[in-house]
Design a protein around this motif. Structure first.
Motif, PDB file in Angstrom:
ATOM      1  N   LEU A   1      51.805  -4.442  28.063  1.00  0.00           N
ATOM      2  CA  LEU A   1      50.697  -3.753  27.405  1.00  0.00           C
ATOM      3  C   LEU A   1      49.406  -4.014  28.165  1.00  0.00           C
ATOM      4  CD1 LEU A   1      51.885  -5.124  24.010  1.00  0.00           C
ATOM      5  CD2 LEU A   1      51.813  -2.672  24.487  1.00  0.00           C
ATOM      6  N   SER A   2      48.490  -3.086  28.083  1.00  0.00           N
ATOM      7  CA  SER A   2      47.221  -3.241  28.786  1.00  0.00           C
ATOM      8  C   SER A   2      46.060  -3.120  27.813  1.00  0.00           C
ATOM      9  CB  SER A   2      47.091  -2.175  29.887  1.00  0.00           C
ATOM     10  OG  SER A   2      47.168  -0.882  29.318  1.00  0.00           O
ATOM     11  N   GLN A   3      44.967  -3.780  28.163  1.00  0.00           N
ATOM     12  CA  GLN A   3      43.766  -3.739  27.342  1.00  0.00           C
ATOM     13  C   GLN A   3      42.592  -3.379  28.240  1.00  0.00           C
ATOM     14  OE1 GLN A   3      41.712  -7.322  25.525  1.00  0.00           O
ATOM     15  NE2 GLN A   3      43.096  -6.728  23.883  1.00  0.00           N
ATOM     16  N   TRP A   4      41.769  -2.446  27.780  1.00  0.00           N
ATOM     17  CA  TRP A   4      40.796  -1.810  28.659  1.00  0.00           C
ATOM     18  C   TRP A   4      39.372  -1.920  28.128  1.00  0.00           C
ATOM     19  CZ3 TRP A   4      42.345   1.151  33.072  1.00  0.00           C
ATOM     20  CH2 TRP A   4      43.729   1.163  33.275  1.00  0.00           C
ATOM     21  N   ASP A   5      38.479  -1.991  29.071  1.00  0.00           N
ATOM     22  CA  ASP A   5      37.060  -1.969  28.749  1.00  0.00           C
ATOM     23  C   ASP A   5      36.665  -0.651  28.087  1.00  0.00           C
ATOM     24  OD1 ASP A   5      34.296  -3.331  29.614  1.00  0.00           O
ATOM     25  OD2 ASP A   5      34.167  -1.161  29.862  1.00  0.00           O
ATOM     26  N   TYR A   6      37.291   0.451  28.502  1.00  0.00           N
ATOM     27  CA  TYR A   6      36.796   1.756  28.071  1.00  0.00           C
ATOM     28  C   TYR A   6      36.943   1.996  26.576  1.00  0.00           C
ATOM     29  CZ  TYR A   6      41.255   4.119  27.385  1.00  0.00           C
ATOM     30  OH  TYR A   6      42.465   4.504  26.892  1.00  0.00           O
TER      31      TYR A   6
END
Ligand SMILES: [Zn+2]
Length: 212
Positions: free
Chosen positions: A26-31
């Motif tokens: 899973l990834s977590q993003w600033d946007y």
């Protein structure tokens, strides 16, 4: 500096979908202000649970009015599935097991969004021993330790790896080498158009083919 999202392996929980209890990348993003975990990839062993989850999530979201479950499965198995929308989990729906990559850099340039689904290509990521708790042999007695073919560090090979290696010719890499190889690099939309047209066009073409 190029932006990189945080990437983890985590266990899904309380989603109400078949992925509960399964480990996903899973990834977590600033946007989106780090407000959710985005599905980024998974091991072949999790494919069935992810496929079922995507199918149900699309039904729930009203995306699948015009084709059948058989068509969905067929598209999925052919590796042609494209999600109509990002699939994300709430922060408390994920138990973080292993951090693969820390977030780096500043807010991404416009247009960089997470790559979402089954983009593992021909590489199978093997968990690095140093990222596990040291009790791998107890937890997964059927796994075997091997050296990463690129960096030589100890990682663990799940049971089904050899079968998939034989059947699909995947290469093994430890998760770190896989990340370095660009396997988990951000996806830039539009850089890789499908020659067969967009999703709706291909579905229409497939339906017409079948009618003949
Ligand atoms: Zn390696």
């Amino acid at each position: 500096m190029e932006y990189k999202p945080k990437i983890i392996n985590g266990k899904a929980q309380n989603t109400g979908y078949p992925i509960d209890g399964h480990v996903l990348t899973l990834s977590q993003w600033d946007y989106d202000n780090h407000a959710s975990w985005h599905l980024y990839g998974w091991e072949p062993s999790e494919d069935e649970a992810v496929m079922e989850t995507m199918y149900r999530a699309e039904l729930d979201a009203g995306f699948r009015a015009d084709d059948t479950r058989e068509e969905f499965v067929e598209t999925w198995k052919a590796g042609e599935y494209e999600p109509p929308a990002a699939f994300a989990l709430e922060l408390d729906q994920v138990e973080v097991l292993e951090v693969l990559q820390e977030e780096e850099g500043t807010a991404p340039a416009a247009g960089i969004r997470p790559r979402e689904l089954h983009d593992k290509g021909g590489i199978m990521c093997l968990p690095l021993d140093q990222n596990l708790n040291g009790d791998t042999q107890a937890k997964h007695p059927e796994w075997t330790p091997i050296s990463c073919p690129r960096c030589g560090r100890k990682c663990w090979k799940p049971t089904e790896a050899d079968r998939i290696h034989k059947a699909q010719g995947v290469r093994f890499l430890c998760t770190e080498c896989a990340i370095k190889a660009g396997l988990l690099a951000p996806y830039k939309p539009g850089s890789n158009p499908n020659p067969a047209g967009n999703r709706a066009q291909r579905r229409r073409a497939n339906r017409e083919k079948r009618r003949k």
